[in-house]
Design a protein around this motif. Structure first.
Motif, short mmCIF file in Angstrom:
data_model
loop_
_atom_site.label_atom_id
_atom_site.label_comp_id
_atom_site.label_asym_id
_atom_site.label_seq_id
_atom_site.Cartn_x
_atom_site.Cartn_y
_atom_site.Cartn_z
N LYS A 76 0.81 -1.22 0.00
CA LYS A 76 0.00 0.00 0.00
C LYS A 76 0.85 1.27 0.00
O LYS A 76 0.55 2.22 -0.74
N HIS A 77 1.91 1.32 0.80
CA HIS A 77 2.64 2.56 1.01
C HIS A 77 3.99 2.66 0.32
O HIS A 77 4.42 3.75 -0.06
N GLU A 78 4.69 1.54 0.16
CA GLU A 78 6.07 1.62 -0.30
C GLU A 78 6.33 0.98 -1.67
O GLU A 78 7.29 1.37 -2.34
N PHE A 79 5.53 0.03 -2.06
CA PHE A 79 5.83 -0.74 -3.27
C PHE A 79 5.78 0.12 -4.53
O PHE A 79 4.82 0.85 -4.76
N ARG A 80 6.84 0.04 -5.33
CA ARG A 80 6.92 0.71 -6.63
C ARG A 80 7.47 -0.30 -7.64
O ARG A 80 8.28 -1.14 -7.29
N HIS A 81 7.01 -0.18 -8.87
CA HIS A 81 7.51 -1.05 -9.94
C HIS A 81 7.26 -0.36 -11.27
O HIS A 81 6.28 0.37 -11.41
N LYS A 82 8.13 -0.62 -12.24
CA LYS A 82 8.00 0.06 -13.54
C LYS A 82 6.72 -0.32 -14.28
O LYS A 82 6.22 0.44 -15.10
N ARG A 83 6.14 -1.50 -14.00
CA ARG A 83 4.90 -1.92 -14.67
C ARG A 83 3.64 -1.43 -13.95
O ARG A 83 2.54 -1.55 -14.47
N LEU A 84 3.79 -0.91 -12.73
CA LEU A 84 2.64 -0.53 -11.92
C LEU A 84 1.99 0.75 -12.42
O LEU A 84 2.63 1.78 -12.54
N LYS A 85 0.70 0.65 -12.74
CA LYS A 85 -0.07 1.81 -13.18
C LYS A 85 -0.87 2.39 -12.01
O LYS A 85 -0.88 3.59 -11.79
N LYS A 86 -1.56 1.51 -11.27
CA LYS A 86 -2.43 1.96 -10.18
C LYS A 86 -2.66 0.83 -9.19
O LYS A 86 -2.69 -0.33 -9.56
N LYS A 87 -2.82 1.20 -7.92
CA LYS A 87 -3.18 0.25 -6.87
C LYS A 87 -4.65 0.45 -6.54
O LYS A 87 -5.11 1.58 -6.38
N ILE A 88 -5.37 -0.65 -6.44
CA ILE A 88 -6.79 -0.60 -6.09
C ILE A 88 -6.96 -1.42 -4.82
O ILE A 88 -6.59 -2.59 -4.77
N TYR A 89 -7.52 -0.78 -3.80
CA TYR A 89 -7.72 -1.46 -2.53
C TYR A 89 -9.10 -2.08 -2.52
O TYR A 89 -10.10 -1.39 -2.59
N SER A 90 -9.13 -3.38 -2.44
CA SER A 90 -10.36 -4.15 -2.50
C SER A 90 -11.16 -4.01 -1.22
O SER A 90 -10.63 -3.66 -0.16
N LEU A 91 -12.46 -4.28 -1.30
CA LEU A 91 -13.27 -4.35 -0.09
C LEU A 91 -12.81 -5.50 0.79
O LEU A 91 -12.98 -5.47 2.00
N ASN A 92 -12.21 -6.51 0.19
CA ASN A 92 -11.58 -7.60 0.94
C ASN A 92 -10.20 -7.09 1.35
O ASN A 92 -9.33 -6.90 0.51
N GLN A 93 -9.98 -6.89 2.64
CA GLN A 93 -8.73 -6.31 3.12
C GLN A 93 -7.51 -7.19 2.87
O GLN A 93 -6.38 -6.72 2.97
N GLY A 94 -7.71 -8.43 2.51
CA GLY A 94 -6.60 -9.34 2.27
C GLY A 94 -6.13 -9.36 0.83
O GLY A 94 -5.25 -10.14 0.48
N ILE A 95 -6.70 -8.50 -0.03
CA ILE A 95 -6.34 -8.47 -1.45
C ILE A 95 -6.08 -7.04 -1.88
O ILE A 95 -6.81 -6.13 -1.52
N THR A 96 -5.01 -6.85 -2.65
CA THR A 96 -4.75 -5.57 -3.32
C THR A 96 -4.67 -5.86 -4.82
O THR A 96 -4.02 -6.83 -5.23
N ILE A 97 -5.33 -5.05 -5.61
CA ILE A 97 -5.33 -5.22 -7.06
C ILE A 97 -4.32 -4.23 -7.66
O ILE A 97 -4.38 -3.03 -7.37
N LEU A 98 -3.41 -4.75 -8.46
CA LEU A 98 -2.42 -3.92 -9.12
C LEU A 98 -2.76 -3.85 -10.60
O LEU A 98 -2.74 -4.86 -11.28
N GLN A 99 -3.07 -2.66 -11.08
CA GLN A 99 -3.28 -2.47 -12.52
C GLN A 99 -1.92 -2.21 -13.14
O GLN A 99 -1.14 -1.42 -12.62
N LEU A 100 -1.67 -2.86 -14.27
CA LEU A 100 -0.35 -2.79 -14.90
C LEU A 100 -0.37 -1.96 -16.18
O LEU A 100 -1.38 -1.92 -16.88
N LYS A 101 0.76 -1.33 -16.44
CA LYS A 101 0.97 -0.64 -17.71
C LYS A 101 1.29 -1.69 -18.75
O LYS A 101 1.85 -2.76 -18.44
#
Length: 123
Positions: free
Chosen positions: A96-121
């Motif tokens: 949520k706070h620190e992760f960066r990557h060249k393919r990362l477009k956007k982070k989406i926080y799911s209603l399920n707190q145990g899942i994070t959705i990463l949208q990719l470029k």
């Protein structure tokens, strides 16, 4: 559309039932009909991969996530990262706070707190 035995025209479930129950699952019906599928900006159905980090140590999870995004196919639009939250929030907070990557477009926080959705470029 198939006709029911009594001749009425009502929608019957698809021919390929779930192997355990004999009924088609709601998720399978959604997949067949294209309902509740993640969409790209242009309205096409997004290709999704899943990465389950349960059981990983914090350091191993960071390495696995970075490697996964580096080598995932260029046709993949989203990665659903399953990190959990009952056993601690270190991995979730890192993503949520620190992760960066060249393919990362956007982070989406799911209603399920145990899942994070990463949208990719696209590569």
């Amino acid at each position: 559309m198939k006709k029911a035995r009594n001749g009425s025209k009502k929608m019957l479930p698809p021919e390929n039932p779930s192997p355990n129950t004999g009924f088609t699952t709601a998720k399978r019906i959604d997949e067949l009909l294209g309902i509740n599928q993640p969409l790209n900006d242009d309205g096409t159905i997004a290709k999704v991969e899943e990465l389950d980090l349960h059981g990983y140590t914090y350091d191993d999870a960071i390495i696995e996530l970075d490697n996964f995004l580096s080598f995932v196919g260029k046709d993949v639009d989203e990665v659903h990262v399953i990190h959990g939250y009952h056993s601690g929030n270190a991995i979730k907070n890192y993503i949520k706070h620190e992760f960066r990557h060249k393919r990362l477009k956007k982070k989406i926080y799911s209603l399920n707190q145990g899942i994070t959705i990463l949208q990719l470029k696209k590569k």
